[in-house]
Design a protein around this motif. Structure first.
Motif, mmCIF file in Angstrom:
data_model
loop_
_atom_site.group_PDB
_atom_site.id
_atom_site.type_symbol
_atom_site.label_atom_id
_atom_site.label_comp_id
_atom_site.label_asym_id
_atom_site.label_seq_id
_atom_site.Cartn_x
_atom_site.Cartn_y
_atom_site.Cartn_z
ATOM 1 N N ARG A 208 4.939 -8.336 0.243
ATOM 2 C CA ARG A 208 3.775 -7.712 -0.402
ATOM 3 C C ARG A 208 3.031 -6.926 0.676
ATOM 4 N NH1 ARG A 208 2.509 -9.275 -5.447
ATOM 5 N NH2 ARG A 208 0.252 -8.937 -5.180
ATOM 6 N N LEU A 209 2.820 -5.639 0.429
ATOM 7 C CA LEU A 209 2.242 -4.736 1.416
ATOM 8 C C LEU A 209 1.122 -3.931 0.793
ATOM 9 C CD1 LEU A 209 3.947 -2.534 4.045
ATOM 10 C CD2 LEU A 209 2.669 -1.368 2.253
ATOM 11 N N ILE A 210 0.000 -3.847 1.503
ATOM 12 C CA ILE A 210 -1.105 -2.969 1.099
ATOM 13 C C ILE A 210 -0.930 -1.666 1.849
ATOM 14 C CG2 ILE A 210 -3.581 -2.584 1.175
ATOM 15 C CD1 ILE A 210 -2.092 -6.096 0.945
ATOM 16 N N ASP A 211 -0.745 -0.574 1.129
ATOM 17 C CA ASP A 211 -0.433 0.698 1.782
ATOM 18 C C ASP A 211 -1.692 1.496 2.090
ATOM 19 O OD1 ASP A 211 -1.263 1.886 -0.608
ATOM 20 O OD2 ASP A 211 0.599 3.020 -0.911
ATOM 21 N N ILE A 216 -1.069 -2.402 -3.735
ATOM 22 C CA ILE A 216 -0.264 -3.566 -3.396
ATOM 23 C C ILE A 216 1.161 -3.306 -3.885
ATOM 24 C CG2 ILE A 216 0.072 -6.043 -3.713
ATOM 25 C CD1 ILE A 216 -2.941 -6.263 -4.230
ATOM 26 N N LEU A 217 2.100 -3.278 -2.944
ATOM 27 C CA LEU A 217 3.482 -2.961 -3.258
ATOM 28 C C LEU A 217 4.378 -4.157 -2.974
ATOM 29 C CD1 LEU A 217 3.613 0.515 -1.440
ATOM 30 C CD2 LEU A 217 3.062 0.084 -3.846
ATOM 31 N N ASN A 218 5.411 -4.310 -3.786
ATOM 32 C CA ASN A 218 6.441 -5.296 -3.495
ATOM 33 C C ASN A 218 7.747 -4.572 -3.202
ATOM 34 O OD1 ASN A 218 7.448 -4.482 -5.968
ATOM 35 N ND2 ASN A 218 6.795 -6.329 -7.052
ATOM 36 N N ARG A 219 8.819 -5.326 -3.058
ATOM 37 C CA ARG A 219 10.094 -4.706 -2.684
ATOM 38 C C ARG A 219 10.495 -3.597 -3.653
ATOM 39 N NH1 ARG A 219 15.804 -7.827 -1.301
ATOM 40 N NH2 ARG A 219 17.089 -5.946 -1.078
ATOM 41 N N PRO A 543 5.134 9.293 -3.448
ATOM 42 C CA PRO A 543 5.920 8.530 -4.423
ATOM 43 C C PRO A 543 6.503 7.284 -3.802
ATOM 44 C CG PRO A 543 7.185 10.400 -3.612
ATOM 45 C CD PRO A 543 5.810 10.510 -3.001
ATOM 46 N N MET A 544 6.359 6.158 -4.481
ATOM 47 C CA MET A 544 6.978 4.926 -4.033
ATOM 48 C C MET A 544 8.326 4.792 -4.732
ATOM 49 S SD MET A 544 5.162 3.399 -1.805
ATOM 50 C CE MET A 544 4.804 5.019 -1.158
#
Length: 549
Positions: A208-211, A216-219, A543-544
């Motif tokens: 889990r990453l805060i960009d 909040i992003l996951n894999r 874009p993620m």
């Protein structure tokens, strides 16, 4: 004429002082606005006294220094943060990122504070620290053989909670319990199980990453390239990791450890020389590392060199003795040297802990001044070269000096250099950690001891990896190159970047360019973005999930 020149000089000085005062006032106003942004938004979500520490807070210094392991960076002259945030939940990280970005305040991210150049708690520009100590939960799923580990947890906490659930599940990472997983995992993370199971980063399956935009992003949502980058590429270049999900490994009920010390008078030089040919090629269940240091001889009290052969074998003592007899009988290992333990007991034995409960202690007991450097060896070093090393080690008579030799081979030689950003795989016989620790205070003492380790490092130049001379990112070393303050060039960063990442540095730069083109997440050795013709301006709508390779 002189009077005219003097008048002009006075006018210029007044202008300079006036502009400086304006700049200082503007900076102070911006800092106040930044702190107001933080406090107003955090006030709505929690008890702010548990999360935010400014210099006016009585607990500010104790919070700042608790996780500062290197006294070189706790002096009165060391720059201090405008604020320390100790988030209790991910939303606190989001708020901090958004406020820091709005007011151009750098972020330093700290989980354990073991970074050797203090980059997680020192900066030369206005900055804030996100200290993840409060986000340290470890959730183990025995049936799935996985764990979710918050980035503020320490290795000791990870090991404790795994062992609390199972005697045959483990995790391959370092031996120091107070190391924070946030930085350890993101830089690769090696330990005594490396030859059998690989690195900590090899076992990460989600995060889990805060960009930069506070998302909040996951894999799945971050995409395969960003997920690739944070597992060995140093996640602080890309965002704030709040948690990792890892696969656990299965170990037998019993493992075996041993420690044998040999001095020069006991044939240490020849044994270390032989070790180079044996340790990287022996059965992958056996990891034998060597600690080299100067000690007082037990024979005459004079200085000598001691080689401490310290090992972990994933199996029982009988199999270990047979293996050593067939491959390294010269070391003279006998059953009395060996101790059979559970995996969690071996963790304590190798670090020197007394109780499993000690693993929950976040505080590092050996804080001091220190400097480390690293190398990789691809061709065995001759005995005469080791004799030259001994002469340099003798120069430091009072302070702790160490060379730690960590063997490669096993699983490490079977994993591709590009699987994750950590590239130091096949072709390496062993990794060297150089370390000097000293107690004296002051710049003069620091310069003297740092110059000593630089001389040792220079001496080793012909005998280690070349083009590039490789280095391990978790043993951060600013001697090998630094970024400019703010933005830095791809070429400049490549000087140090190729040492840490080899060819993987190029892909890391592409990922950085895609996800953080403004270079918000930066430090002295962060991955820089680079303008690439095929990437349009992305701004806040990067874009993620889009693949770049």
């Amino acid at each position: 004429m002189l009077k005219m020149i003097t008048s002009r000089a006075s006018l210029l000085l007044l202008c300079f002082l006036f502009l400086s005062s304006l700049s200082w006032a503007a900076s102070a106003h911006a800092n106040e606005a930044f702190l107001s942004c933080l406090s107003s938004q955090l006030q709505n979500s929690t008890n702010i006294s548990q999360v935010i520490y400014t210099p006016s807070n009585p607990s500010y210094l104790s919070v700042l220094n608790f996780s500062a392991q290197n006294f070189r960076f706790t002096t009165l002259d060391t720059p201090r943060p405008l604020v320390i945030i100790t988030p209790l939940q991910e939303s606190h990280i989001q708020i901090t990122v958004n406020c820091c970005r709005k007011y151009d305040i750098e972020i330093r991210i700290r989980s354990g504070g073991h970074d050797y150049e203090g980059l997680s708690y020192v900066a030369q520009v206005p900055f804030a620290i996100i200290d993840l100590r409060n986000m340290s939960s470890v959730s183990v799923d025995v049936e799935e053989k996985t764990a979710w580990i918050q980035a503020g947890a320490t290795l000791g906490q990870v090991y404790y909670y795994i062992a609390n659930k199972s005697s045959t599940l483990a995790f391959p990472a370092g031996i120091c319990p107070s190391v924070g997983v946030g930085g350890h995992f993101s830089g690769g993370g090696y330990g005594m199980l490396m030859r059998k199971f690989g690195l900590a980063a090899d076992h990460i399956i989600d995060a889990r990453l805060i960009d930069v935009n506070g998302r909040i992003l996951n894999r799945k949502s971050m995409g395969k390239d960003l997920f690739w980058a944070i597992r060995g590429g140093g996640s602080a270049s890309f965002g704030v990791i709040s948690a990792w999900k890892v696969n656990l490994i299965t170990v037998p009920e019993t493992v075996t450890v041993f420690r044998i010390n040999k001095t020069l008078e006991q044939n240490a030089t020849t044994l270390v020389h032989q070790w180079q040919y044996i340790a990287p090629k022996i059965d992958e269940n056996l990891f034998i590392r060597v600690f080299l240091s100067n000690v007082n001889s037990s024979i005459d009290g004079n200085k000598t060199i001691q080689a401490s052969f310290t090992a972990l074998f994933v199996g029982g003592v009988d199999d270990l003795l047979s293996l050593m007899q067939d491959n390294f009988s010269e070391l003279g290992l006998v059953q009395e040297n060996c101790i059979e333990l559970t995996w969690i007991e071996s963790v304590l034995n190798l670090f020197g802990g007394e109780s499993v409960n000690n693993l929950l202690n976040r505080e590092f007991p050996f804080k001091s001044n220190y400097k480390l450097k690293s190398d990789y060896v691809k061709v065995p070093i001759s005995e005469s070269v080791f004799e030259g090393i001994w002469e340099i080690l003798y120069e430091e008579e009072i302070n702790v000096v160490l060379m730690v030799l960590n063997p490669y081979g096993g699983v490490m030689s079977k994993i591709s250099e590009s699987k994750i950003p950590f590239p130091h795989r096949a072709g390496n016989l062993y990794h060297i950690e150089y370390q000097i620790v000293w107690a004296e205070e002051g710049t003069t003492a620091s310069e003297r001891h740092i110059n000593w380790i630089r001389r040792l490092y220079k001496y080793m130049t012909p005998y280690v990896s070349m083009n590039p001379r490789e280095a391990y990112i978790n043993y951060r070393d600013l001697d090998i190159g630094v970024n400019n303050e703010g933005n830095t060039s791809y070429a400049q960063a490549g000087v140090w970047g190729t040492k840490y990442y080899k060819k993987n540095f190029n892909r890391l730069v592409k990922v950085k360019t895609l996800v953080d083109p403004s270079n918000f997440f930066r430090n002295e050795q962060s991955i820089p973005p680079k303008f690439l013709p095929w990437i349009q301006r992305i701004g806040d709508h990067s874009p993620m999930g889009k693949d770049i390779m």
